[in-house]
Design an enzyme around this catalytic site. Structure first.
Site, mmCIF file in Angstrom:
data_model
loop_
_atom_site.group_PDB
_atom_site.id
_atom_site.type_symbol
_atom_site.label_atom_id
_atom_site.label_comp_id
_atom_site.label_asym_id
_atom_site.label_seq_id
_atom_site.Cartn_x
_atom_site.Cartn_y
_atom_site.Cartn_z
ATOM 1 N N GLU A 1 0.829 -1.219 0.000
ATOM 2 C CA GLU A 1 0.000 0.000 0.000
ATOM 3 C C GLU A 1 0.861 1.266 0.000
ATOM 4 O O GLU A 1 1.733 1.437 0.860
ATOM 5 C CB GLU A 1 -0.920 -0.010 1.232
ATOM 6 C CG GLU A 1 -1.881 1.163 1.227
ATOM 7 C CD GLU A 1 -2.877 1.107 2.393
ATOM 8 O OE1 GLU A 1 -3.221 0.002 2.857
ATOM 9 O OE2 GLU A 1 -3.299 2.191 2.825
ATOM 10 N N LYS B 1 -6.981 -0.782 11.580
ATOM 11 C CA LYS B 1 -6.426 -1.222 10.285
ATOM 12 C C LYS B 1 -5.182 -0.386 9.955
ATOM 13 O O LYS B 1 -4.167 -0.902 9.512
ATOM 14 C CB LYS B 1 -7.490 -1.093 9.190
ATOM 15 C CG LYS B 1 -7.086 -1.667 7.851
ATOM 16 C CD LYS B 1 -6.331 -0.695 6.973
ATOM 17 C CE LYS B 1 -6.021 -1.296 5.610
ATOM 18 N NZ LYS B 1 -5.114 -0.461 4.827
ATOM 19 N N ASP C 1 4.481 -14.142 11.669
ATOM 20 C CA ASP C 1 3.153 -14.553 11.214
ATOM 21 C C ASP C 1 2.164 -13.398 11.434
ATOM 22 O O ASP C 1 1.667 -13.192 12.537
ATOM 23 C CB ASP C 1 2.752 -15.801 12.035
ATOM 24 C CG ASP C 1 1.401 -16.349 11.634
ATOM 25 O OD1 ASP C 1 0.637 -15.661 10.930
ATOM 26 O OD2 ASP C 1 1.104 -17.491 12.055
ATOM 27 N N HIS D 1 -2.174 10.730 -0.223
ATOM 28 C CA HIS D 1 -2.399 9.557 -1.073
ATOM 29 C C HIS D 1 -2.355 9.886 -2.561
ATOM 30 O O HIS D 1 -2.034 9.040 -3.381
ATOM 31 C CB HIS D 1 -3.782 8.954 -0.768
ATOM 32 C CG HIS D 1 -3.768 8.092 0.460
ATOM 33 N ND1 HIS D 1 -4.897 7.463 0.938
ATOM 34 C CD2 HIS D 1 -2.773 7.742 1.306
ATOM 35 C CE1 HIS D 1 -4.585 6.786 2.015
ATOM 36 N NE2 HIS D 1 -3.306 6.941 2.258
#
Ligand code: MEV
Length: 449
Positions: free
Chosen positions: A85, A280, A296, A393
């Protein structure tokens, strides 16, 4: 039936690729060529990757970026980040630089225990069972001693073993809950091997001792497995500074910034829609370092989200406060990480990532990863409550579109200049690109549909 195959795992890699290409692609040669173009040129390195999982046919690349300037407990780190991302690495680096001149990240490992369970059904006398498990503690430990020998030499092993009665929730359901110290390894194989041995010992003890005590000797072992929820493997990271030092040139005053920032965190505590996105963003930073260091990330995410719900409601993993003119912002979360075993000694880039961090032990890596999550959340909230998230962004979004369009360096330069004060919408970029090349937008879009 078309699309099904028997004995696939026994086929050679070439044969697997051929089967796949002929089954699923209009142009099998092109599919094969693409898959093979991602093979590593060094056959030894490729073999290493082939053997990580089953049915490997190629490699899937993720960008490997770095975020420098992380000052954590007085020590400088450059963080390795594997993530697809855009803006995440930039946000981490920016937040790291910001806090570097304000004392950096202060982190502490609160505890490092991991937990696993033997889940079983026993329809008998719970008091007898409890007494039997308690009085046989040393037998349980002794039967595991071969498995635990190495770990005990490193200072770890089995820390606690207790019977838990869950028959209130499910008839006859009990657990033997075991706590482990796994030192610098994540310890999944170690924990599961111990649990399977503990189940064997339990079955043996019930069948030998229950008849003597006149108790039921039937037991059903349902499963033996570690828990990825590790609420006793916790790390905390914090940043703080006087409110007036929060001035960052965004045009928002420090006091207004703090007020909005606190509100944003509060909203993530009371509103699960926001909490999910808030967390998130934290995992953008955490997962990227966790993946780069060969750990992991599914386990880390699962534990983090359960921890975020520990009060009965899904909430923010970060919190903030103002005390005596000082702004405090912190994260507390479970992170079960390893720095030995697994991919850490196998994957060449994972080894490099560990070296980049100065070969940390598991506790140090927990602190680094927690700092990465906190930095990411600070960057996201700062953008959200000041300029808005899209500003940062947009440039990366534009770069991605220009890559898709295979723009030349000169075209990129012109396009970046043109969109510097505009919203980057995909069709507008394509339209401008076509104008620049002097080609028809309609026919370009039609050709590339
Ligand atoms: C995007 O990947 C993550 C953010 O949405 C996180 C947030 O909103 O806090 C920017």
């Amino acid at each position: 039936m078309s699309g099904t195959v028997k004995g696939f795992s026994k086929l050679s890699k070439e044969a697997k690729i051929e089967w796949l290409a002929n089954q699923h692609f209009k142009n099998p040669e092109k599919a094969i060529e693409l898959l093979k173009s991602y093979w590593h040129e060094d056959a030894k390195v490729q073999k290493l990757h082939d053997d990580f999982i089953e049915n490997t046919i190629s490699n899937y690349y993720l960008p490997f970026g770095i975020a420098p300037n992380f000052l954590i407990n007085g020590k400088m780190y450059t963080l390795p980040m594997a993530i697809e991302e855009s803006s995440v690495v930039a946000a981490a680096s920016k937040a790291a630089s910001f806090w570097k001149s304000r004392g950096g990240f202060k982190t502490t490992v609160i505890s490092t225990l991991k937990i696993g369970h033997v889940h079983f059904i026993y329809n008998g006398n719970a008091d007898w069972l409890r007494g039997m498990v308690e009085s046989n503690q040393s037998k349980f430990l002794e039967d595991c001693s071969d498995i635990t020998a190495n770990m005990r030499n490193r200072g770890g092993g089995i820390i606690e073993l207790v019977l838990i009665d869950r028959s209130d929730a499910e008839p006859g359901y009990f657990q033997i809950q075991v706590k482990f110290e796994t030192c610098d390894s994540m310890g999944a194989n170690f924990i599961n091997s111990c649990l399977e041995q503990i189940a064997k010992t339990l079955r043996g003890l019930i069948s030998s001792e229950a008849p003597l005590a006149g108790e039921n000797q039937d037991v059903q072992i349902v499963m033996c497995i570690l828990s990825n929820y590790t609420p006793e493997c916790i790390v905390r990271a914090e940043v703080s500074c006087p409110i007036e030092e929060l001035e960052d040139g965004s045009g928002v005053s420090p006091s207004e910034f703090v007020e909005k920032f606190q509100r944003a965190v509060r909203i993530a505590q009371i509103e699960r829609y926001r909490a999910t996105t808030h967390n998130k963003g934290i995992f953008n930073g955490i997962d990227a370092v966790v993946i780069a260091t060969g750990n992991d990330f599914r386990a880390v995410e699962a534990a983090g989200h359960t921890y975020a719900s520990r009060n009965g409601r899904y909430q923010s993993l970060t919190d903030c406060a103002v005390k005596e003119g000082r702004f405090y912002f912190w994260i507390e979360l479970p992170l079960a990480l390893g720095t030995v075993g697994g991919l850490t000694s196998l994957h060449p880039l994972v080894k490099l990532a560990h070296e980049m961090l100065g070969n940390p032990n598991a506790e140090e890596l927990m602190m680094i990863v927690a700092a990465s999550g906190l930095a990411q959340n600070f960057g996201a909230l700062r953008a959200l409550v000041t300029t808005g998230i899209q500003k940062g962004h947009m440039k990366m979004h534009l770069f991605n579109i220009l890559n898709q369009l295979e723009a030349t360096d000169q075209e990129r330069e012109t396009m970046v200049r043109f969109f510097s004060d505009k919203v980057v919408a995909h069709n507008e970029v394509v339209r401008k690109f076509c104008e620049l090349r002097g080609i028809s937008y309609e026919s370009f879009v039609g050709r590339n549909r």
